[in-house]
Write a protein that holds these residues in place. Structure first.
Motif, PDB file in Angstrom:
ATOM      1  N   ASN A 153     -56.314  33.100  25.706  1.00  0.00           N
ATOM      2  CA  ASN A 153     -57.692  32.740  26.039  1.00  0.00           C
ATOM      3  C   ASN A 153     -58.105  33.326  27.388  1.00  0.00           C
ATOM      4  O   ASN A 153     -59.221  33.820  27.552  1.00  0.00           O
ATOM      5  CB  ASN A 153     -57.846  31.220  26.068  1.00  0.00           C
ATOM      6  CG  ASN A 153     -57.752  30.608  24.682  1.00  0.00           C
ATOM      7  OD1 ASN A 153     -57.820  31.305  23.675  1.00  0.00           O
ATOM      8  ND2 ASN A 153     -57.573  29.311  24.627  1.00  0.00           N
ATOM      9  N   ARG A 157     -69.738  38.438  22.050  1.00  0.00           N
ATOM     10  CA  ARG A 157     -68.343  38.101  22.342  1.00  0.00           C
ATOM     11  C   ARG A 157     -67.460  38.405  21.137  1.00  0.00           C
ATOM     12  O   ARG A 157     -66.404  39.040  21.261  1.00  0.00           O
ATOM     13  CB  ARG A 157     -68.215  36.621  22.726  1.00  0.00           C
ATOM     14  CG  ARG A 157     -68.708  36.283  24.121  1.00  0.00           C
ATOM     15  CD  ARG A 157     -68.762  34.779  24.334  1.00  0.00           C
ATOM     16  NE  ARG A 157     -67.448  34.169  24.191  1.00  0.00           N
ATOM     17  CZ  ARG A 157     -66.602  33.955  25.197  1.00  0.00           C
ATOM     18  NH1 ARG A 157     -66.940  34.287  26.431  1.00  0.00           N
ATOM     19  NH2 ARG A 157     -65.425  33.389  24.982  1.00  0.00           N
ATOM     20  N   ASN A 158     -67.884  37.958  19.970  1.00  0.00           N
ATOM     21  CA  ASN A 158     -67.103  38.165  18.754  1.00  0.00           C
ATOM     22  C   ASN A 158     -66.924  39.650  18.457  1.00  0.00           C
ATOM     23  O   ASN A 158     -65.842  40.087  18.045  1.00  0.00           O
ATOM     24  CB  ASN A 158     -67.785  37.481  17.566  1.00  0.00           C
ATOM     25  CG  ASN A 158     -67.717  35.969  17.645  1.00  0.00           C
ATOM     26  OD1 ASN A 158     -66.922  35.412  18.393  1.00  0.00           O
ATOM     27  ND2 ASN A 158     -68.556  35.292  16.886  1.00  0.00           N
ATOM     28  N   LYS A 159     -67.980  40.416  18.682  1.00  0.00           N
ATOM     29  CA  LYS A 159     -67.915  41.856  18.436  1.00  0.00           C
ATOM     30  C   LYS A 159     -66.921  42.533  19.381  1.00  0.00           C
ATOM     31  O   LYS A 159     -66.118  43.381  18.958  1.00  0.00           O
ATOM     32  CB  LYS A 159     -69.309  42.479  18.603  1.00  0.00           C
ATOM     33  CG  LYS A 159     -69.374  43.946  18.223  1.00  0.00           C
ATOM     34  CD  LYS A 159     -70.798  44.468  18.308  1.00  0.00           C
ATOM     35  CE  LYS A 159     -70.859  45.942  17.913  1.00  0.00           C
ATOM     36  NZ  LYS A 159     -72.261  46.467  17.986  1.00  0.00           N
ATOM     37  N   GLN A 164     -72.625  34.737  21.803  1.00  0.00           N
ATOM     38  CA  GLN A 164     -71.447  34.543  20.956  1.00  0.00           C
ATOM     39  C   GLN A 164     -71.265  35.715  20.006  1.00  0.00           C
ATOM     40  O   GLN A 164     -70.129  36.147  19.741  1.00  0.00           O
ATOM     41  CB  GLN A 164     -71.577  33.239  20.159  1.00  0.00           C
ATOM     42  CG  GLN A 164     -70.292  32.812  19.460  1.00  0.00           C
ATOM     43  CD  GLN A 164     -69.146  32.619  20.442  1.00  0.00           C
ATOM     44  OE1 GLN A 164     -69.267  31.891  21.418  1.00  0.00           O
ATOM     45  NE2 GLN A 164     -68.027  33.288  20.194  1.00  0.00           N
ATOM     46  N   GLN A 165     -72.351  36.248  19.501  1.00  0.00           N
ATOM     47  CA  GLN A 165     -72.261  37.423  18.633  1.00  0.00           C
ATOM     48  C   GLN A 165     -71.656  38.611  19.376  1.00  0.00           C
ATOM     49  O   GLN A 165     -70.805  39.337  18.839  1.00  0.00           O
ATOM     50  CB  GLN A 165     -73.652  37.787  18.094  1.00  0.00           C
ATOM     51  CG  GLN A 165     -74.190  36.818  17.065  1.00  0.00           C
ATOM     52  CD  GLN A 165     -75.596  37.172  16.612  1.00  0.00           C
ATOM     53  OE1 GLN A 165     -76.274  38.023  17.208  1.00  0.00           O
ATOM     54  NE2 GLN A 165     -76.066  36.532  15.554  1.00  0.00           N
ATOM     55  N   ILE A 173     -64.394  41.096  20.965  1.00  0.00           N
ATOM     56  CA  ILE A 173     -63.048  40.622  20.655  1.00  0.00           C
ATOM     57  C   ILE A 173     -62.502  41.370  19.447  1.00  0.00           C
ATOM     58  O   ILE A 173     -61.348  41.826  19.449  1.00  0.00           O
ATOM     59  CB  ILE A 173     -63.039  39.106  20.394  1.00  0.00           C
ATOM     60  CG1 ILE A 173     -63.328  38.340  21.680  1.00  0.00           C
ATOM     61  CG2 ILE A 173     -61.683  38.661  19.832  1.00  0.00           C
ATOM     62  CD1 ILE A 173     -63.568  36.854  21.485  1.00  0.00           C
ATOM     63  N   SER A 174     -63.318  41.507  18.416  1.00  0.00           N
ATOM     64  CA  SER A 174     -62.888  42.216  17.201  1.00  0.00           C
ATOM     65  C   SER A 174     -62.515  43.661  17.509  1.00  0.00           C
ATOM     66  O   SER A 174     -61.515  44.177  17.009  1.00  0.00           O
ATOM     67  CB  SER A 174     -63.993  42.166  16.147  1.00  0.00           C
ATOM     68  OG  SER A 174     -64.232  40.849  15.717  1.00  0.00           O
ATOM     69  N   VAL A 231     -61.936  34.841   9.966  1.00  0.00           N
ATOM     70  CA  VAL A 231     -62.535  34.529  11.260  1.00  0.00           C
ATOM     71  C   VAL A 231     -61.478  34.625  12.327  1.00  0.00           C
ATOM     72  O   VAL A 231     -60.403  34.053  12.185  1.00  0.00           O
ATOM     73  CB  VAL A 231     -63.143  33.111  11.275  1.00  0.00           C
ATOM     74  CG1 VAL A 231     -63.808  32.847  12.608  1.00  0.00           C
ATOM     75  CG2 VAL A 231     -64.157  32.971  10.148  1.00  0.00           C
ATOM     76  N   LEU A 232     -61.757  35.384  13.377  1.00  0.00           N
ATOM     77  CA  LEU A 232     -60.844  35.443  14.510  1.00  0.00           C
ATOM     78  C   LEU A 232     -61.073  34.230  15.372  1.00  0.00           C
ATOM     79  O   LEU A 232     -62.127  34.067  15.968  1.00  0.00           O
ATOM     80  CB  LEU A 232     -61.083  36.713  15.331  1.00  0.00           C
ATOM     81  CG  LEU A 232     -60.207  36.859  16.580  1.00  0.00           C
ATOM     82  CD1 LEU A 232     -58.732  36.900  16.190  1.00  0.00           C
ATOM     83  CD2 LEU A 232     -60.570  38.100  17.355  1.00  0.00           C
ATOM     84  N   ILE A 233     -60.087  33.346  15.421  1.00  0.00           N
ATOM     85  CA  ILE A 233     -60.212  32.112  16.185  1.00  0.00           C
ATOM     86  C   ILE A 233     -59.194  32.129  17.309  1.00  0.00           C
ATOM     87  O   ILE A 233     -58.029  32.426  17.091  1.00  0.00           O
ATOM     88  CB  ILE A 233     -59.981  30.884  15.285  1.00  0.00           C
ATOM     89  CG1 ILE A 233     -60.966  30.906  14.107  1.00  0.00           C
ATOM     90  CG2 ILE A 233     -60.108  29.596  16.061  1.00  0.00           C
ATOM     91  CD1 ILE A 233     -60.752  29.804  13.117  1.00  0.00           C
ATOM     92  N   ASN A 235     -54.587  37.283  10.522  1.00  0.00           N
ATOM     93  CA  ASN A 235     -54.994  36.496  11.696  1.00  0.00           C
ATOM     94  C   ASN A 235     -53.798  36.183  12.578  1.00  0.00           C
ATOM     95  O   ASN A 235     -53.885  36.209  13.812  1.00  0.00           O
ATOM     96  CB  ASN A 235     -55.663  35.194  11.248  1.00  0.00           C
ATOM     97  CG  ASN A 235     -57.053  35.416  10.670  1.00  0.00           C
ATOM     98  OD1 ASN A 235     -57.669  36.453  10.883  1.00  0.00           O
ATOM     99  ND2 ASN A 235     -57.537  34.449   9.913  1.00  0.00           N
TER     100      ASN A 235
END
Length: 251
Positions: free
Chosen positions: A176, A230-232, A227-228, A234-235, A13-15, A103
């Motif tokens: 961030n 955003r995560n995509k 959020q989905q 960011i990845s 998980v990218l945190i 990570n």
């Protein structure tokens, strides 16, 4: 229970969090008891990211393997024995360590990117970030100001000012801001996307054979889809940076 724990070890998980107060409560537990081992960890290079080294010590702090094993031990001692004494168990732990290294590499690349594009924080932004962090700590741990200061003192901080200074030095704060400004600032979810998700997943919003109306669950769906997205993004952003970076891993 064993299957759930095993699966959790294999999730990447990218945190991108700011400094977590709870981490300050366990700094000493991450240090090896043997001074010779400590020196070896500090000098042993496990990866190189654009001329920046990652040591065994940094990886150990990131992976928190000892803390993880302690938690597993509290849940199931037999499973812990399986993890640490069998070839398959050791393979899982090794894979977990490699994923945590990836990570860590991602975070370093983002920190480097933030510096390269000139991301800075104004005094106003710093104050807002600290107050948000403090408010979250007080709420999540049910603390008042007196208890908050007492915990800081127990962790070796002279006063709140010293903790605040350390918090604001965290390079993750700039990361961030980089993510918010350069990567996900234009993420939006349309009404049609929300409706489409609702129609395809009505069973998730059904209770006692009654389906909740779209308007009631719309904010929940919107946040999930956002959020989905955003995560995509960011990845993909991290993937693009990695492709241009010089990365050498020694484990």
């Amino acid at each position: 229970m064993k299957k759930k724990i095993l699966s959790s070890l294999l999730i990447i998980v990218l945190i991108l969090p700011v400094t977590v107060f709870a981490q300050d409560l366990n700094l000493n537990s991450k240090q090896p008891a043997d001074p010779n081992l400590k020196n070896k960890m500090e000098s042993n290079i496990v990866a190189k990211v654009n001329e920046e080294n990652i040591t065994s010590k940094e990886l150990a702090q990131k992976a928190s393997t000892n803390q993880l094993l302690m938690k597993i031990n509290q849940i199931d001692q037999q499973f812990l024995q399986t993890l640490t004494s069998t070839e398959s168990g050791k393979k899982v732990l090794k894979e977990y360590q490699k994923q945590q290294l990836d990570n860590l590499i991602n975070n370093i690349l983002l920190q480097q990117k933030a510096e390269n594009v000139g991301i800075t924080l104004s005094q106003k932004e710093k104050e807002q970030l600290y107050q948000q962090q403090k408010k979250r700590i007080l709420k999540n741990n049910n603390l008042n100001q007196e208890k908050y200061l007492s915990i800081l003192k127990n962790q070796g901080y002279k006063n709140e000012k010293e903790y605040k200074q350390q918090f604001l030095k965290n390079p993750q704060l700039k990361v961030n801001k980089l993510i918010e400004e350069k990567v996900v600032s234009n993420v939006n979810v349309t009404s049609s996307e929300i409706k489409q998700f609702y129609e395809k997943n009505k069973e998730q919003f059904t209770k006692d054979d009654k389906t909740q109306p779209l308007e009631k669950v719309k904010p929940q769906i919107e946040e999930l889809l956002k959020q989905q997205k955003r995560n995509k993004k960011i990845s993909q952003y991290v993937k693009n940076i990695r492709e241009k970076a010089e990365i050498k891993k020694n484990i």
